[in-house]
Design a protein around this motif. Sequence first.
Motif, short mmCIF file in Angstrom:
data_model
loop_
_atom_site.label_atom_id
_atom_site.label_comp_id
_atom_site.label_asym_id
_atom_site.label_seq_id
_atom_site.Cartn_x
_atom_site.Cartn_y
_atom_site.Cartn_z
N SER A 78 0.82 -1.22 0.00
CA SER A 78 0.00 0.00 0.00
C SER A 78 0.85 1.27 0.00
O SER A 78 0.36 2.34 -0.31
CB SER A 78 -0.91 0.00 1.23
OG SER A 78 -0.12 -0.13 2.40
N VAL A 79 2.12 1.13 0.37
CA VAL A 79 3.00 2.30 0.36
C VAL A 79 3.77 2.30 -0.96
O VAL A 79 4.68 1.50 -1.16
CB VAL A 79 3.96 2.29 1.57
CG1 VAL A 79 4.89 3.48 1.53
CG2 VAL A 79 3.18 2.25 2.87
N ALA A 80 3.36 3.17 -1.87
CA ALA A 80 3.84 3.10 -3.25
C ALA A 80 5.34 3.34 -3.38
O ALA A 80 6.02 2.67 -4.14
CB ALA A 80 3.08 4.10 -4.12
N ASN A 81 5.87 4.30 -2.63
CA ASN A 81 7.29 4.62 -2.78
C ASN A 81 7.78 5.37 -1.55
O ASN A 81 7.02 5.59 -0.60
CB ASN A 81 7.52 5.44 -4.05
CG ASN A 81 6.63 6.68 -4.07
OD1 ASN A 81 6.41 7.32 -3.03
ND2 ASN A 81 6.11 7.02 -5.24
N ALA A 82 9.05 5.77 -1.60
CA ALA A 82 9.66 6.40 -0.43
C ALA A 82 8.92 7.67 -0.01
O ALA A 82 8.72 7.92 1.18
CB ALA A 82 11.13 6.71 -0.70
N ASN A 83 8.48 8.47 -0.99
CA ASN A 83 7.78 9.69 -0.62
C ASN A 83 6.43 9.40 0.02
O ASN A 83 6.03 10.08 0.96
CB ASN A 83 7.61 10.60 -1.84
CG ASN A 83 8.85 11.47 -2.02
OD1 ASN A 83 9.38 12.01 -1.05
ND2 ASN A 83 9.34 11.56 -3.25
N ALA A 84 5.77 8.35 -0.48
CA ALA A 84 4.50 7.96 0.14
C ALA A 84 4.76 7.45 1.56
O ALA A 84 3.96 7.68 2.48
CB ALA A 84 3.81 6.88 -0.69
N ALA A 85 5.89 6.76 1.72
CA ALA A 85 6.24 6.27 3.05
C ALA A 85 6.45 7.44 4.00
O ALA A 85 5.96 7.44 5.14
CB ALA A 85 7.52 5.43 2.98
N ALA A 86 7.14 8.47 3.51
CA ALA A 86 7.38 9.65 4.35
C ALA A 86 6.06 10.31 4.70
O ALA A 86 5.82 10.70 5.85
CB ALA A 86 8.30 10.63 3.64
N THR A 87 5.18 10.44 3.71
CA THR A 87 3.89 11.08 3.96
C THR A 87 3.08 10.29 4.99
O THR A 87 2.46 10.88 5.88
CB THR A 87 3.10 11.19 2.65
OG1 THR A 87 3.89 11.92 1.72
CG2 THR A 87 1.78 11.88 2.86
N SER A 88 3.12 8.97 4.90
CA SER A 88 2.28 8.20 5.81
C SER A 88 2.88 8.16 7.22
O SER A 88 2.15 8.10 8.20
CB SER A 88 2.04 6.79 5.27
OG SER A 88 3.10 5.93 5.61
N CYS A 89 4.19 8.20 7.33
CA CYS A 89 4.79 8.13 8.68
C CYS A 89 4.97 9.50 9.32
O CYS A 89 5.02 9.61 10.54
CB CYS A 89 6.15 7.45 8.61
SG CYS A 89 6.05 5.69 8.23
N LEU A 90 5.10 10.54 8.51
CA LEU A 90 5.36 11.88 9.05
C LEU A 90 4.21 12.80 8.71
O LEU A 90 4.27 13.59 7.77
CB LEU A 90 6.65 12.46 8.47
CG LEU A 90 7.96 11.81 8.91
CD1 LEU A 90 8.44 10.79 7.91
CD2 LEU A 90 9.01 12.85 9.12
#
Length: 559
Positions: free
Chosen positions: A483-495
């Motif tokens: 569900s986390v498409a890429n590193a930027n999506a990961a940053a958005t979801s965690c931060l």
Amino acid sequence: MRPTSRLVAAFAAATALLTSVSAIQTVSRAGRYLYTADGTRFFIKGVAYQEQGAIANDPNNPFLEPSDFIDPLADGAACTRDLPFLQQLGINAIRVYSVDSTQNHDSCMSTFSNAGIYTIIDLSLPVNGSIDRDSPAWTTNLLDLYINTIDVFSKYDNVLAYNVGNEVVIAPNGTAAAAYIKAAARDTKAYLASKSSTALVGYAAIDGDDSWLTPLANYLSCDTTGDNSGNNAIDLFGLNNYEYCGAASASAYDGTNTAFQNYNIPAYFSEFGCITSPPRLWTEVQVLFATPMSNIWSGGLAFSYFPATSSQGQFGMTTISADNTTVTPNADFDALKTQYALVQFPTTPAQSSAGSTSYPTCPVADGVNFLASTTLPPTPNDAACSCLMDVLSCQFTPPATADVSLTVGPLLDEACGLLGQNGGSCDSIAGNGSTGSYGTVAFCDPSTKLSFVMSEFYEATNRNVQSCSFGGNATINVNAPSSVANANAAATSCLSNPSATFTPTAPSAGAGGSSGSSGGSSGSGSGSKANGAVSDRALVGAGLITLLSVAAGVFTVMA
Ligand SMILES: *[C@@H]1O[C@H](CO)[C@@H](O)[C@H](O)[C@H]1NC(C)=O
Ligand SMILES: *[C@@H]1O[C@H](CO)[C@@H](O)[C@H](O)[C@H]1NC(C)=O
Ligand SMILES: *[C@@H]1O[C@H](CO)[C@@H](O)[C@H](O)[C@H]1NC(C)=O
Ligand SMILES: *[C@@H]1O[C@H](CO)[C@@H](O)[C@H](O)[C@H]1NC(C)=O
Ligand SMILES: *[C@@H]1O[C@H](CO)[C@@H](O)[C@H](O)[C@H]1NC(C)=O
């Protein structure tokens, strides 16, 4: 004697001991001065107290800053050995530059507390345990290091202050790093307040030209919000000052006194003792602890009890025998003892007339002498960074034998270079204290930042398996959620709120990379990407992490 009466006698003796040794008084601040709990003006009259660590002698280490350290408060026998000498000097404070929070400090701290000796403890460690003057950042690993040390020392009654940095800024072109020092002070203060600690938060500055030292001092003690709050101001400014040499006269300090004449918080000499005319006379003591200087300064710490070497020469008042049992004082020691014995602390102003501390608005960066923005870096968020590490597609997994602090720098250079060639940038992990722009991932620890960049590169190359290798230093994260498409999506979801300021909490034991961290992933994203203007010098900046990482170490002396 029957057992009970022996017990009673022992109890009576213990009680007598307790009442004869009165507990060391809390020192607090009123206006720009320090006072003990009974309302008496307090002056720091001390020595620097730390054996020098090993020094890496290379061109990237011009100030001969040590690369390791010996915790002087972890060796009870050594403290007991030194106490009579410290008492001969008549001191009331020692400054310690690096401590190891995994060691036990009970013996030394109680030895010194019982002798009325306060400690000023620097929270940073050599190399990767300080804010790097050439590539500054305020990151989770540093915050956790500081918190771990505070947690270990908060039970002692003789911690006067914690320093969040020593000589991080050494020249006008490095003043942007002050934004990170101020953020460190803000978060350290908030943490101490959350523990109901009254210890002060300080910074120790290298001496320098007033054109940049004055705005630096004013910036560290100012209020960025304009509402006279001390939330992001240090409590205590230390100046490492070596300008009084030989049998100089009081006028040697004229310029320095003028620069700090109207300073708003307590200031003291966090190191003093010129070395160009050994043996030292220490006659500056009579100037420093008397009016008019006592109206501006709250004492100082003579450098150094133990032998130390800097680029300028040798310091030290004692030598310690090879078996560590014997102390031999030298002429510097005897002269300081004589001068300290003559000191009578001025008693003015009285606490009742010292007023409350005011926090002026901050000096404005002028692009030349002073560069720091009043937009400070956010509070490093452990939970967010460990959440991020867990969901990234490619993770930094150093070989067990690797010294992570040495491998991260070159790998960041390599990964940022490769990412740049593939249309990306390292803006998200970079920050700029002069523009006040901080990448979303800039407050994470170096390993998480590296994993972030590795993931971006891996994704930019269509997840080519070869792209997540880095010579065996990286591994594809098979547990990364689809569900986390890429590193930027990961940053958005965690931060969810990367620019937030909050009261930090103690890191969980064994923190780092573990799962289940909530990280406040509301998914709102708050539209904050890399905050725009992070410079394209990020690549260079990342490289400096290894090239020049002997940062803000200890025992630096510069004229
Ligand atoms: C400041 O300038 C000196 C040379 O004048 C340079 O060595 C140093 O890296 C610069 N520092 C920063 C932080 O730019
Ligand atoms: C003396 O103390 C230092 C640390 O302060 C330590 O490295 C050294 O091994 C000690 N030497 C002996 C003989 O105990
Ligand atoms: C510094 O590097 C060492 C070795 O890699 C590591 O164990 C330590 O946690 C690092 N310290 C900080 C504050 O990051
Ligand atoms: C990991 O990276 C370091 C630093 O770039 C490099 O020296 C080392 O060879 C790499 N590890 C392996 C197993 O290749
Ligand atoms: C920060 O931004 C300023 C202004 O754009 C720039 O001159 C400077 O080089 C940047 N510093 C870093 C470390 O990227």
